[in-house]
Write an enzyme that holds these catalytic residues in place. Sequence first.
Site, PDB file in Angstrom:
ATOM      1  N   LYS A  93       0.862  -1.198   0.000  1.00 42.49           N
ATOM      2  CA  LYS A  93       0.000   0.000   0.000  1.00 42.49           C
ATOM      3  C   LYS A  93       0.892   1.240   0.000  1.00 42.49           C
ATOM      4  CE  LYS A  93      -3.954   2.036   2.485  1.00 42.49           C
ATOM      5  NZ  LYS A  93      -4.869   1.927   3.655  1.00 42.49           N
ATOM      6  N   SER A 106      -9.901   2.197   2.493  1.00 44.15           N
ATOM      7  CA  SER A 106      -8.967   2.848   1.610  1.00 44.15           C
ATOM      8  C   SER A 106      -7.965   1.914   0.929  1.00 44.15           C
ATOM      9  CB  SER A 106      -8.193   3.901   2.410  1.00 44.15           C
ATOM     10  OG  SER A 106      -7.391   3.287   3.397  1.00 44.15           O
ATOM     11  N   SER A 148     -10.458   0.055   6.741  1.00 45.71           N
ATOM     12  CA  SER A 148      -9.799   0.075   5.432  1.00 45.71           C
ATOM     13  C   SER A 148      -9.098  -1.208   5.005  1.00 45.71           C
ATOM     14  CB  SER A 148      -8.772   1.200   5.381  1.00 45.71           C
ATOM     15  OG  SER A 148      -9.419   2.406   5.091  1.00 45.71           O
TER      16      SER A 148
HETATM   17  N1  GLN Z   1     -13.487   4.686   5.530  1.00 43.15           N
HETATM   18  C1  GLN Z   1     -12.981   5.169   6.771  1.00 43.15           C
HETATM   19  C2  GLN Z   1     -12.560   6.613   6.639  1.00 43.15           C
HETATM   20  O1  GLN Z   1     -12.817   7.150   5.631  1.00 43.15           O
HETATM   21  C3  GLN Z   1     -11.830   4.312   7.233  1.00 43.15           C
HETATM   22  C4  GLN Z   1     -10.596   4.592   6.504  1.00 43.15           C
HETATM   23  C5  GLN Z   1      -9.468   3.760   7.015  1.00 43.15           C
HETATM   24  O2  GLN Z   1      -9.672   2.783   7.727  1.00 43.15           O
HETATM   25  N2  GLN Z   1      -8.268   4.210   6.698  1.00 43.15           N
HETATM   26  O3  GLN Z   1     -12.007   7.191   7.512  1.00 43.15           O
END
Ligand code: GLN
Length: 492
Positions: A77, A156, A180
């Site tokens: 990532k 994400s 995410s």
């Molecule tokens: N979708 C969540 C957010 O937008 C979690 C994102 C994540 O876990 N990095 O914050």
Amino acid sequence: MLTDLSLVEARDGLRRRAFSAAELTEAHLDAVAALNPRLNAFITVSADRARAQAVAADAKLAAGESGPLLGLPLAIKDLFCTEGVRTTAGSRILEPFVPPYESTVTANLLRDGAVFLGKANLDEFAMGSSNMTSAFGPVQNPWTRADGAALVPGGSSGGSCAAVAARMALGATATDTGGSIRQPASFCGIAGVKPTYGRCSRWGIVAFASSLDQAGPVARTVGDCAVMLGSMAGFDPRDSTSADRPVPDFAAACRRGVRGLRIGVPREYRSDAMPAEIEALWQQGLAWLRDGGAEIVDVSLPHTKYGLATYYIVAPAEASSNLARYDGVRFGRRVEGEDLTELYERTRAEGFGAEVRRRIMIGTYVLSAGYYDAYYLRAQKVRALILRDFTDAYAQVDALLTPTAPSAAFAQGDKMDDPVAMYLNDVFTVPASMAGVPGLSVPAGLDPQGLPLGLQVLGRPFDEETVFAVGAVLERAAGFRHLPAIRAGAPA
Ligand code: GLN
């Protein structure tokens, strides 16, 4: 085809010398070349480096060495700093950033012999559930719906999950702040593990919300995730929240079974709005665990309803503070101005996308004098209650089972004009993040449109072993062998 192997199968093949690490890497680079132009799962492909790492791995294999990940091609990532390889966090502001250091997690993977294919796309600074907020363009889910709409891979870690689901990598690193790892794993039909907060070092990972961020693996199988997490995890004196605990044999835990375990069903996760197929899959998952010898117990997590509201105070607050460092002076992009203030303003206005700016504004607001007590401090107090819910539940049960996400993958462009609808994607994943407990998503079935759905297993802090044991039983029972169409028709 070499790209059809799971990580564990590929490792066995390398050890038997059925093929070389160079061949395995080339097969995956071929898949990247064929599919990435369409899926956009990688921001940076480091093909030459991957080939050199594979050659080095073959030399070690020939000398009889066998590191846990020796010669296995992975995607990273693009939130993990990789020495000498550009690390963007999906943001314009870090577009030119080439870190002079390696994150602890990726250094651990390299120590164990992994081959890095490149850097996987993500929502900008990991803020999102769709990969639509990446400055490098959206990632497309390798799965498609009957109506042909291009779908999001979730987020994400959508690039990581799309890369694995499309067989471009055997596994990938990911991070989870509010879901995410688990939500995109569910959307892409693969397994993903968010370990206990502190299990993996955060050192060298671009920070989003430091009290929530946690690295973990995504891969085709639960067992593959176990092998990867065994390498990624471990105490790191450079991260003050890293846990000084031995790393258990997660792969062995996958073979434990669930006989005698008590599995909790949190009643607050059930709502009238839940689609019938998700409810049905949840019941099916409970039946599989019962068949495996587990006892199913109703439990209550009464503060679940405050999970999202408090997350969207705590996470932006910490993000606004963490992102203050991107001012055009030290890291990444700079846009010049008449004076220093104008340089800051221009750099940040041009460098950050809309969602990141929204979060910085919310975060700055909830931390400002007069509002700190009303919002941030209060959210932290509610967070303590959410943790207590889990502690109370774990006095009665060994693990919890829930759906991972309230829906299957949605179309690119959906929910974009409604941030709250987007945030609701994380309703089942956020409470565990707030509590810091480990969680896993395992592909368990298809929805009526033929899209993958995941089940989530949550465990006690630092008891990933039970989470793996339960996940492996679900995986065996579900027998999820479906392939996204993009790979099903691929030439052998
Ligand atoms: N979708 C969540 C957010 O937008 C979690 C994102 C994540 O876990 N990095 O914050």
